[in-house]
Enzyme design. Structure first.
Site, PDB file in Angstrom:
ATOM      1  N   GLN A 113      18.114 -54.682  -2.759  1.00  0.00           N
ATOM      2  CA  GLN A 113      17.929 -54.321  -1.350  1.00  0.00           C
ATOM      3  C   GLN A 113      19.150 -54.731  -0.554  1.00  0.00           C
ATOM      4  OE1 GLN A 113      13.707 -55.570  -0.046  1.00  0.00           O
ATOM      5  NE2 GLN A 113      14.163 -56.804  -1.844  1.00  0.00           N
ATOM      6  N   ASN A 114      20.089 -55.386  -1.226  1.00  0.00           N
ATOM      7  CA  ASN A 114      21.245 -55.898  -0.499  1.00  0.00           C
ATOM      8  C   ASN A 114      22.226 -54.780  -0.176  1.00  0.00           C
ATOM      9  OD1 ASN A 114      20.114 -58.360  -0.676  1.00  0.00           O
ATOM     10  ND2 ASN A 114      21.447 -59.115  -2.308  1.00  0.00           N
ATOM     11  N   HIS A 131      18.991 -49.832  -0.098  1.00  0.00           N
ATOM     12  CA  HIS A 131      19.227 -49.890   1.354  1.00  0.00           C
ATOM     13  C   HIS A 131      20.665 -49.566   1.750  1.00  0.00           C
ATOM     14  CE1 HIS A 131      15.438 -52.665   1.764  1.00  0.00           C
ATOM     15  NE2 HIS A 131      15.139 -51.394   1.591  1.00  0.00           N
ATOM     16  N   ALA A 254      18.738 -69.130  -6.486  1.00  0.00           N
ATOM     17  CA  ALA A 254      19.217 -68.211  -7.520  1.00  0.00           C
ATOM     18  C   ALA A 254      20.392 -68.797  -8.304  1.00  0.00           C
ATOM     19  CB  ALA A 254      19.633 -66.891  -6.871  1.00  0.00           C
TER      20      ALA A 254
HETATM   21  N1  LIG Z   1      23.336 -59.802   1.451  1.00  0.00           N
HETATM   22  C1  LIG Z   1      22.787 -58.715   2.006  1.00  0.00           C
HETATM   23  O1  LIG Z   1      23.121 -57.596   1.629  1.00  0.00           O
HETATM   24  C2  LIG Z   1      21.731 -58.864   3.066  1.00  0.00           C
HETATM   25  C3  LIG Z   1      21.701 -59.988   3.911  1.00  0.00           C
HETATM   26  C4  LIG Z   1      20.693 -60.051   4.900  1.00  0.00           C
HETATM   27  C5  LIG Z   1      19.747 -59.052   5.014  1.00  0.00           C
HETATM   28  N2  LIG Z   1      19.790 -57.970   4.178  1.00  0.00           N
HETATM   29  C6  LIG Z   1      18.733 -56.944   4.312  1.00  0.00           C
HETATM   30  O2  LIG Z   1      17.541 -57.663   4.596  1.00  0.00           O
HETATM   31  C7  LIG Z   1      16.405 -56.879   4.326  1.00  0.00           C
HETATM   32  C8  LIG Z   1      15.282 -57.888   4.144  1.00  0.00           C
HETATM   33  O3  LIG Z   1      14.802 -58.123   2.905  1.00  0.00           O
HETATM   34  P1  LIG Z   1      15.124 -59.292   1.863  1.00  0.00           P
HETATM   35  O4  LIG Z   1      13.809 -59.594   1.261  1.00  0.00           O
HETATM   36  O5  LIG Z   1      16.252 -58.869   1.021  1.00  0.00           O
HETATM   37  O6  LIG Z   1      15.668 -60.565   2.671  1.00  0.00           O
HETATM   38  P2  LIG Z   1      14.956 -61.631   3.603  1.00  0.00           P
HETATM   39  O7  LIG Z   1      16.029 -62.172   4.460  1.00  0.00           O
HETATM   40  O8  LIG Z   1      13.743 -61.074   4.217  1.00  0.00           O
HETATM   41  O9  LIG Z   1      14.445 -62.758   2.605  1.00  0.00           O
HETATM   42  C9  LIG Z   1      15.319 -63.571   1.877  1.00  0.00           C
HETATM   43  C10 LIG Z   1      14.534 -64.318   0.818  1.00  0.00           C
HETATM   44  O10 LIG Z   1      15.463 -65.055   0.038  1.00  0.00           O
HETATM   45  C11 LIG Z   1      14.972 -66.356  -0.166  1.00  0.00           C
HETATM   46  N3  LIG Z   1      16.123 -67.210  -0.411  1.00  0.00           N
HETATM   47  C12 LIG Z   1      16.873 -67.890   0.504  1.00  0.00           C
HETATM   48  N4  LIG Z   1      17.871 -68.542  -0.104  1.00  0.00           N
HETATM   49  C13 LIG Z   1      17.760 -68.279  -1.427  1.00  0.00           C
HETATM   50  C14 LIG Z   1      18.500 -68.655  -2.579  1.00  0.00           C
HETATM   51  N5  LIG Z   1      19.581 -69.434  -2.470  1.00  0.00           N
HETATM   52  N6  LIG Z   1      18.101 -68.192  -3.789  1.00  0.00           N
HETATM   53  C15 LIG Z   1      17.020 -67.393  -3.895  1.00  0.00           C
HETATM   54  N7  LIG Z   1      16.274 -67.001  -2.842  1.00  0.00           N
HETATM   55  C16 LIG Z   1      16.642 -67.436  -1.631  1.00  0.00           C
HETATM   56  C17 LIG Z   1      14.167 -66.674   1.056  1.00  0.00           C
HETATM   57  O11 LIG Z   1      13.216 -67.692   0.788  1.00  0.00           O
HETATM   58  C18 LIG Z   1      13.526 -65.330   1.366  1.00  0.00           C
HETATM   59  O12 LIG Z   1      12.308 -65.184   0.671  1.00  0.00           O
HETATM   60  C19 LIG Z   1      16.845 -55.972   3.231  1.00  0.00           C
HETATM   61  O13 LIG Z   1      16.638 -54.661   3.636  1.00  0.00           O
HETATM   62  C20 LIG Z   1      18.365 -56.189   3.096  1.00  0.00           C
HETATM   63  O14 LIG Z   1      19.042 -54.960   3.106  1.00  0.00           O
HETATM   64  C21 LIG Z   1      20.758 -57.874   3.208  1.00  0.00           C
END
Ligand SMILES: NC(=O)c1ccc[n+]([C@@H]2O[C@H](COP(=O)([O-])OP(=O)(O)OC[C@H]3O[C@@H](n4cnc5c(N)ncnc54)[C@H](O)[C@@H]3O)[C@@H](O)[C@H]2O)c1
Ligand SMILES: [Zn+2]
Length: 267
Positions: A113-114, A131, A254
């Protein structure tokens, strides 16, 4: 005998032996990732980011077609900032462990989803992006691809996620260029979603890493995999809506838990 690799710290959670055995014997591994897998690369997740723009604006103001039309410079500036953050970041041991895991299996599908490209930069191939991508801006009107502005070295003021930047105009039709991500209220790329659903149904094991399980339809993939007979294992430091769907949850980050899992598969 001491191994040359780092020993796993005793507080990293581990799978029970029967589950590890299922991972060893699996044919098709599906890894579903969310923002959490990139957190240890310095990319904030949606919900963890309590500072800056993320806390001052509603997600829908920044991540919806209506929000973009209402305030294009605010939204474009935010995506330029996020894109720069990703360009300057590096994949972490979690992304690298996904690559190491994928080599064990006849078939491995990474579904993310990233909107960053850290899986690809770690070496994962054929990643299904549900996404979109921060790097793939396009015209609002004619969908023609448009490059993101080049990322400058970090300068004072760059930390300000609230800098307003007028989006560029499409050279073909003059409409505004928009970020290449899927916004609230928009459809997911149909081909990637269909492939992810097919993979979930074919999976022997699904690993669910760093997703809150709140954003659908991606959040439905673990239940789909489980209903089709897969073992579903979650890696997340905090409880999520997916806890009841997963057979096992490894409560940790992770970058710690995934490398430990790779080591546990090769005793
Ligand atoms: N890096 C990216 O591309 C990025 C960053 C922020 C948001 N998003 C977007 O956010 C939307 C929301 O959904 P989501 O569920 O991906 O994100 P989210 O922000 O809703 O949830 C993040 C999850 O990751 C967990 N988490 C935090 N630190 C962690 C770690 N070090 N190791 C493992 N897990 C950890 C949290 O507890 C939480 O459950 C998606 O559509 C995505 O596109 C993407
Ligand atoms: Zn155009």
């Amino acid at each position: 005998m001491m191994s040359h690799t780092d020993p796993t710290p005793p507080d990293v959670p581990a799978l029970p032996a029967p589950a590890l055995q299922r991972l060893r014997e699996a044919r098709h591994l599906v890894v579903l990732t969310g923002a959490g897998i990139s957190a240890e690369s310095g990319i904030p997740t949606f919900r963890a980011a309590q500072t800056g723009l993320w806390s001052r604006f509603d997600a829908e103001e920044l991540a919806s077609p209506e929000g973009f039309l209402a305030n294009p410079a605010l939204v474009w500036g935010w995506y330029v900032w996020r894109h720069a953050l990703v360009v300057r970041a590096q994949p972490n041991p979690g992304h690298q462990a996904v690559v190491a895991l994928s080599r064990r299996y006849e078939r491995c599908t990474v579904v993310t989803q990233n909107v960053d490209d850290l899986h690809e930069r770690a070496g994962s191939r054929g990643v299904l992006r549900l996404h979109g991508s921060l790097a793939a801006a396009r015209c609002m009107g004619c969908s023609r691809p448009h490059p993101m502005p080049p990322v400058q070295p970090l300068a004072p003021g760059d930390a300000d996620a609230g800098r307003r930047i007028e989006p560029p105009r499409c050279p073909a039709c003059g409409d505004r260029v928009r970020p290449g991500v899927v916004w609230f209220g928009e459809h997911l790329p149909a081909q990637a979603l269909a492939s992810a659903q097919e993979a979930a149904e074919d999976a022997d094991v699904m690993l669910v890493v760093g997703t809150s399980g709140l954003v659908h339809p991606a959040a439905g993939l673990p239940a789909r995999a489980r209903a089709a007979g897969a073992l579903v294992v979650q890696v997340n430091p905090l409880p999520t809506d997916l806890d009841p769907v997963c057979h096992h949850t490894l409560r940790g980050t992770a970058a710690l838990v995934l490398p430990a899992l790779v080591r546990a598969l090769d005793p």
